[in-house]
Write an enzyme that holds these catalytic residues in place. Structure first.
Site, PDB file in Angstrom:
ATOM      1  N   ASN A  86      29.478  39.751  33.195  1.00 31.17           N
ATOM      2  CA  ASN A  86      29.393  40.950  32.378  1.00 31.17           C
ATOM      3  C   ASN A  86      30.341  40.810  31.190  1.00 31.17           C
ATOM      4  O   ASN A  86      31.009  39.793  31.033  1.00 31.17           O
ATOM      5  CB  ASN A  86      29.721  42.182  33.238  1.00 31.17           C
ATOM      6  CG  ASN A  86      29.006  43.429  32.757  1.00 31.17           C
ATOM      7  OD1 ASN A  86      28.941  43.687  31.559  1.00 31.17           O
ATOM      8  ND2 ASN A  86      28.473  44.198  33.690  1.00 31.17           N
ATOM      9  N   HIS A 116      52.740  28.682  33.994  1.00 31.82           N
ATOM     10  CA  HIS A 116      53.936  28.199  33.298  1.00 31.82           C
ATOM     11  C   HIS A 116      55.035  27.972  34.323  1.00 31.82           C
ATOM     12  O   HIS A 116      55.074  28.632  35.374  1.00 31.82           O
ATOM     13  CB  HIS A 116      54.403  29.226  32.260  1.00 31.82           C
ATOM     14  CG  HIS A 116      53.380  29.470  31.192  1.00 31.82           C
ATOM     15  ND1 HIS A 116      53.270  28.678  30.089  1.00 31.82           N
ATOM     16  CD2 HIS A 116      52.398  30.397  31.089  1.00 31.82           C
ATOM     17  CE1 HIS A 116      52.272  29.108  29.340  1.00 31.82           C
ATOM     18  NE2 HIS A 116      51.729  30.162  29.931  1.00 31.82           N
TER      19      HIS A 116
END
Length: 138
Positions: A86, A116
Site C-alpha cells: 500500500n 548503526h
C-alpha cells in the site's frame, strides 16, 4: 587477495562507508527511478512495471507497489508473486530484502536493513551496518 569493495562489505553485514562513491551513485540511480515511478499513475501500469523491473533485484508476476515508494538501492530488494504494498512503502535495502509470494503490506510500512553502531566512538567514524530482511510466503 583483492581488497573488497564497500558494497561487498555492506552486504556482508560489516561496518561500511555509505559515502563510498559507488554506493552514492547507486542510491542516486534508485532516487531517479523511484522519482519516475512515483510520477506515474495507476493508468500507467506497463510503465510502472518497467521501472520496477529496472529498479528491483527481482519482481514476481502480479506484484504491485502503490505510490509513493522509496528505497535506498532497489537492487537488493526481491519481491515475489502477488506482492502488494500500500502507499508509503519505505525500504532501506542496504542489505538483501527478500519478500515471498502472496505478501501484503499496509500503508507506511518500513523495512529497514540499515543500522548503526551503538558505541558512540564507532558511530562517529561514519561507518554503518546492515542486516538482511526476509519475509516468507504469505
Amino acid at each position: 587477495m583483492a581488497e573488497r569493495t564497500e558494497e561487498e562489505i555492506m552486504l556482508a553485514g560489516e561496518m561500511y562507508l555509505s559515502s563510498d562513491p559507488a554506493l552514492v551513485a547507486a542510491r542516486r540511480r534508485a532516487r531517479r527511478l523511484t522519482r519516475l515511478y512515483n510520477a506515474t499513475t495507476e493508468e500507467d501500469g506497463g510503465r510502472r512495471r518497467e521501472i520496477l523491473e529496472e529498479l528491483l533485484g527481482a519482481i514476481g508476476p502480479n506484484a504491485e507497489i502503490e505510490s509513493p515508494f522509496h528505497c535506498d538501492y532497489g537492487t537488493y530488494m526481491r519481491v515475489g508473486e502477488n506482492f502488494y504494498a500500500n502507499v508509503g512503502l519505505v525500504v532501506l535495502d542496504c542489505n538483501l530484502v527478500t519478500i515471498g509470494r502472496d505478501v501484503m503490506c499496509g500503508p507506511r510500512v518500513q523495512l529497514l536493513a540499515a543500522t548503526h553502531p551503538l558505541d558512540p566512538t564507532e558511530r562517529a567514524s561514519g561507518r554503518e551496518l546492515s542486516r538482511p530482511i526476509t519475509i516468507g510466503d504469505g
